[in-house]
Write an enzyme that holds these catalytic residues in place. Structure first.
Site, short mmCIF file in Angstrom:
data_model
loop_
_atom_site.label_atom_id
_atom_site.label_comp_id
_atom_site.label_asym_id
_atom_site.label_seq_id
_atom_site.Cartn_x
_atom_site.Cartn_y
_atom_site.Cartn_z
N LYS A 1 0.87 -1.68 -0.21
CA LYS A 1 -0.25 0.39 0.06
C LYS A 1 0.61 1.49 0.34
O LYS A 1 1.54 1.58 0.94
CB LYS A 1 -0.86 -0.12 1.26
CG LYS A 1 -1.89 1.25 0.78
CD LYS A 1 -3.03 1.64 2.52
CE LYS A 1 -3.33 0.12 2.83
NZ LYS A 1 -4.39 -0.07 3.54
N PHE B 1 -0.61 6.91 -2.96
CA PHE B 1 -2.08 6.68 -4.05
C PHE B 1 -3.02 5.57 -4.21
O PHE B 1 -3.51 5.56 -5.17
CB PHE B 1 -1.31 7.34 -4.99
CG PHE B 1 -0.53 8.63 -5.02
CD1 PHE B 1 -1.67 10.00 -4.53
CD2 PHE B 1 0.88 8.43 -4.86
CE1 PHE B 1 -0.42 10.92 -4.58
CE2 PHE B 1 1.24 9.99 -5.04
CZ PHE B 1 0.76 11.35 -4.63
N SER C 1 -2.52 1.06 -3.95
CA SER C 1 -2.78 -0.34 -3.56
C SER C 1 -1.92 -0.97 -4.61
O SER C 1 -2.88 -1.34 -5.60
CB SER C 1 -3.49 -0.80 -1.81
OG SER C 1 -4.37 -0.73 -2.86
N VAL C 2 -1.60 -2.14 -4.31
CA VAL C 2 -2.11 -3.94 -4.99
C VAL C 2 -2.27 -5.20 -4.37
O VAL C 2 -1.39 -5.30 -2.92
CB VAL C 2 0.05 -4.17 -5.20
CG1 VAL C 2 0.08 -4.73 -6.27
CG2 VAL C 2 0.31 -2.45 -5.71
N ASP D 1 12.68 7.00 -14.59
CA ASP D 1 11.93 6.59 -13.08
C ASP D 1 13.00 5.03 -13.62
O ASP D 1 12.39 4.49 -12.68
CB ASP D 1 10.86 6.64 -12.79
CG ASP D 1 10.72 6.45 -11.45
OD1 ASP D 1 11.72 6.53 -11.09
OD2 ASP D 1 9.67 6.56 -11.11
#
Length: 873
Positions: free
Chosen positions: A513, A516, A518-519, A642
């Protein structure tokens, strides 16, 4: 209360865990568990499913607790009934006695842990033995007893005894004691435990008959002196009864006259014989005893004691000057005074308080040649025989000024030279240590420590088994479509063919989490009816607008175009419907990566609870995989912006894939992209031109790849530790770069430095980097990759199908799976810092190359190499 079997699911026991109130009554406003406590009895080996229902909270992170500990079962599913109503399921496919206990659900809200009431699960089965018959040894025809005990549930438990093939006595309530009057031969005993569920049989115990021991073995005599000797032996067969002592008989040889009989308690099986005569032949034999009697004696072992060391000292030492040496003389020891069999004399001479040498002579005269006549000479002599040296004579001093004639015998003086040398040595050592510590402290102050400590929380990798899929659409839900989220037509067109209905997958436990979103882990139902384990990335329910959704889904659209083994591929996107006209929650479906992100894996290898070795060949493979993926992206005109170890994922085969394309851009014209305002950027991975002018190209991705290589070699350390984000640009423009890690190969560090060249176009391409890294790794191929310690006992999956989607990440035995997975989860902290882009230009794509002014400014970034301290670029 009793649980009845459902006619539809004859082998599946469903438990409704409905908690009406939290334990302390402190329920957050609008949030509640529903239901009431229950007590369940179930037979061992049966399947059980527990569930709990929570209302009033969006996207909760529910945990199952058993007896105060978090349940680590692989069979956990969490289903949203509607936006703020969730049901969690815990499945136990074949319950064992260890599954008995108190279960409840727990959720954290506002920093407080709220818990439902408890459910008692009682597992019934055939009796379980707590005491079983044990192997014993008894005396012939002597009474003894055997014990047996077993427990349920259910109770009562009845014990039946067996002796050999025959039942003994009557059934008895557990625990039971069997009294036996005596036996005269080895006999086997066992017991059976009966209850209403069936019977269990204990182990078979063998009762042996005790006997007298056999003689000891390997008797040896050692450490012989003039009066003592040590005797050691190995015990023979003990007759099934503990040996309590051994007897030693010592006799003089050859007449065999007994000198002494010694009784030694055992163990240990060794004894020191004392009071022997010097220069005498002896023999020894040993026997051992237990409660049944004594063994026969062993054969005799012969040995001889040593001579006595001389007790007299040489007298009247005097020296005569001779060229080129000295002749030393003294009075010998009269043969009729000693009986120690004199072999000769030992002479020792000392200068500068250090023994310069010694010699052994047969008579009372010695010729000294290796001495310094300009320094005081100290001499001493002793009588020597086979037992050693006797007492030293008085010290004889020959002063340097008396070398040419006279001689005297003054007392042995003390010199302060060794003391002064010792003090000087200590001072030099202390100063050297202080300088080393000061230098180390200066380095730590300048560059900092990568990490203080990372403590693994022990959280396991998230596993579950989905029993079924659920249709969560209700009459209040508005159908979630791409048309309902307010995104651009261009983005709708790109995502239309990868849209997956939310009914096709089942969400599992949360993997991570962030600020912005969560997975979560999930199971995706494929067209052929099989299931695939995936990861679902979603935005938080309370922070997004249509613009947020569009930016989130643009990353998915970006990934849709990728097809490379080392670039994360998009599986699909989905939208979760929400009531009351609210925007749906966007979800991006990605492949499930067993070992998580590369940065967390590197940290776990170095400072996890169970650190493991990552050989250099493996680290180079990680770099090659990333370079290969970035080579593919650059060929597609994509810039990542990134690239870092945290944004690379590691699958079950230890292959790395480039991921997280939230900042990536496609270049349609020209070779660079100018970043607009209000974007958060990872400062410590940015190239000089990106920091100065917000310019991003494949060359700036190469710079970030160099930093990523440094992360890999250091096993996850933070780059530029101790340097603030605001200081990075000045630090780099001054010619500084990341220092060479201690274990980094020169060739690898040279590649890093080339990635950090101030002129972007002079940096190597990803194709060149991949090729160079493959060459370096090829030169190290003398060690077979099959011997790579990293690949020992990884991924010990017994089943890989959906029926048991357990994931193991072990670097040792299976007991360490959850510990290591927890350490990896604890290491994912996103510890890097962001700053806002310094310029606020339009976020557009410019169809031109660097203007002359920019090229000139980039050229001005050239610097002279620093050579101080650790190696730098």
């Amino acid at each position: 209360m009793e649980l009845r079997r459902s006619m539809a699911l004859p082998r599946l026991l469903l438990l409704g865990l409905w908690a009406a109130a939290l334990r302390d009554g402190a329920v957050a406003a609008g949030m509640k568990f529903t239901g009431s406590p229950i007590k369940l009895k179930v037979s061992q080996g049966q399947p059980v499913k527990l569930n709990c229902s929570l209302e009033g909270m969006e996207d909760p992170e529910m945990l199952w607790i058993k007896d105060g500990a978090v349940v680590q079962s692989v069979d956990q599913v969490y289903i949203p009934v509607d936006e703020d109503h969730w049901i969690g399921f815990l499945s136990l496919k074949s319950v064992e006695r260890t599954d008995s206990g108190k279960y409840w659900c727990q959720v954290e809200n506002g920093g407080k842990k709220e818990e439902s009431q408890q459910v008692w699960l009682i597992v019934e089965g055939v009796p379980y033995f707590t005491v079983e018959p044990e192997d014993v040894s008894v005396s012939p025809n002597a009474p003894f007893h055997m014990a047996c005990a077993a427990v349920g549930p259910p109770e009562p438990v009845t014990i039946v005894w067996w002796m050999g093939d025959s039942r003994v006595g009557l059934p008895d309530i557990s625990p039971s004691i069997l009294n036996v009057s005596g036996i005269n031969q080895s006999t086997m005993f066992s017991c059976e435990a009966h209850n209403v569920k069936g019977l269990s049989s204990s182990r078979t115990a063998t009762v042996q008959i005790k006997a007298m021991p056999l003689p000891p073995l390997n008797v040896t005599v050692s450490q012989v002196t003039s009066s003592n000797a040590s005797v050691v032996w190995v015990p023979g067969f003990d007759g099934r009864a503990p040996l309590h002592s051994c007897t030693l008989q010592v006799a003089e040889s050859p007449d065999g006259q007994e000198v002494s009989t010694e009784v030694a308690p055992v163990p240990p099986f060794a004894y020191g014989v004392q009071g022997l005569k010097h220069s005498t032949n002896y023999s020894v034999r040993v026997q051992c005893s237990n409660e049944m009697g004594s063994s026969p004696f062993t054969e005799r072992v012969y040995f001889q004691t040593l001579e006595l060391a001389p007790s007299s000292t040489p007298q009247n030492i005097h020296v005569i000057q001779r060229d080129p040496g000295l002749v030393l003389e003294w009075e010998g020891v009269a043969p009729d005074v000693l009986k120690e069999n004199v072999l000769g004399y030992r002479l020792e001479w000392i200068q500068d308080n250090v023994t310069q040498g010694e010699m052994i002579v047969q008579d009372t005269k010695a010729n000294l040649t290796t001495w310094n006549p300009l320094k005081d000479l100290i001499i001493r002599v002793c009588v020597l025989n086979s037992a050693g040296c006797g007492p030293w004579s008085d010290l004889f001093l020959l002063e340097a000024q008396e070398v040419m004639g006279g001689q005297r015998q003054p007392p042995y003086g003390t010199s302060w030279v060794p003391v002064a040398l010792g003090i000087l040595t200590a001072l030099v050592t202390a100063v050297a240590l202080a300088l080393i510590l000061l230098r180390k402290r200066r380095k730590e102050t300048r560059f900092g420590h990568a990490f203080g400590s990372v403590v693994g929380r022990g959280d396991p990798a998230v596993h579950f088994r989905a029993a079924r899929s659920f249709n969560r659409e209700g009459p209040e839900l508005i159908e979630a479509t791409l048309e309902s989220v307010g995104i651009s037509d261009e983005l709708k067109t790109k995502l239309k063919d990868v849209l997956i209905q939310e009914q096709q997958f089942t969400l599992g436990r949360m993997l991570g989490k962030g600020e912005f979103g969560s997975v979560r882990e999930a199971l995706l139902k494929l067209d052929d009816g099989s299931f695939q384990k995936v990861a679902v990335k979603m935005l938080k329910a309370d922070i997004f607008t249509s613009t947020d959704i569009e930016e989130f889904l643009r990353e998915a659209a970006c990934m849709k175009e990728f097809d490379h083994p080392h670039v994360t591929k998009l599986i699909g996107v989905s939208l979760r419907s929400r009531p009351k006209g609210r925007l749906p929650i966007p979800m991006v479906i990605l492949p499930f990566m067993k070992h998580g992100d590369l940065h967390a894996f590197l940290l776990m290898s170095r400072i996890g609870e169970n650190p493991f070795n990552l050989p250099l060949q493996t680290l180079l493979k990680f770099m090659i995989d990333i370079a290969s993926g970035m080579e593919y992206l650059s060929s597609k005109n994509f810039i990542h912006r990134d690239l870092a170890a945290r944004n690379c994922m590691l699958d079950e085969n230890m292959n790395v894939s480039v991921a997280d394309f939230g900042l990536s851009k496609k270049i349609y014209s020209g070779d660079y992209y100018r970043q607009g305002c209000a974007s958060k950027l990872p400062v410590k991975w940015l190239a000089l031109e990106s920091l100065a002018d917000n310019l991003y190209t494949t060359h700036s991705d190469v710079w970030a790849f160099g930093v990523t290589m440094w992360e890999i070699v250091t096993r996850g350390q933070t780059p530029y530790a101790g340097i603030e984000n605001a200081e990075i640009y000045n630090y780099l423009i001054s010619g500084n770069r990341l220092k060479q890690p201690p274990e980094c190969l020169e060739d690898v560090y040279d590649l890093m430095c080339r990635c950090w060249h101030p002129e972007p176009k002079l940096r190597p391409s990803f194709g060149v980097l991949r090729s160079q890294l493959e060459m370096i790794r090829g030169r190290m191929s003398t060690l077979s990759l099959s011997q790579d310690p990293l690949y020992v006992n990884i991924g010990k999956d017994k089943e890989s199908s959906v029926s048991d989607p357990a994931v193991h990440t072990s670097f040792g035995n299976t007991d360490g799976d959850e510990t290591i997975a927890g350490a990896a989860a604890a290491a994912i902290t996103s510890d890097y810092r962001y700053i806002m882009s310094p310029l606020c230009l339009g976020d557009d794509v410019e169809g031109e190359r660097h203007p002359e002014g920019q090229e000139g400014e980039n050229k001005s970034l050239l610097y002279e190499l620093e050579t101080e301290g650790e190696k730098s670029c």
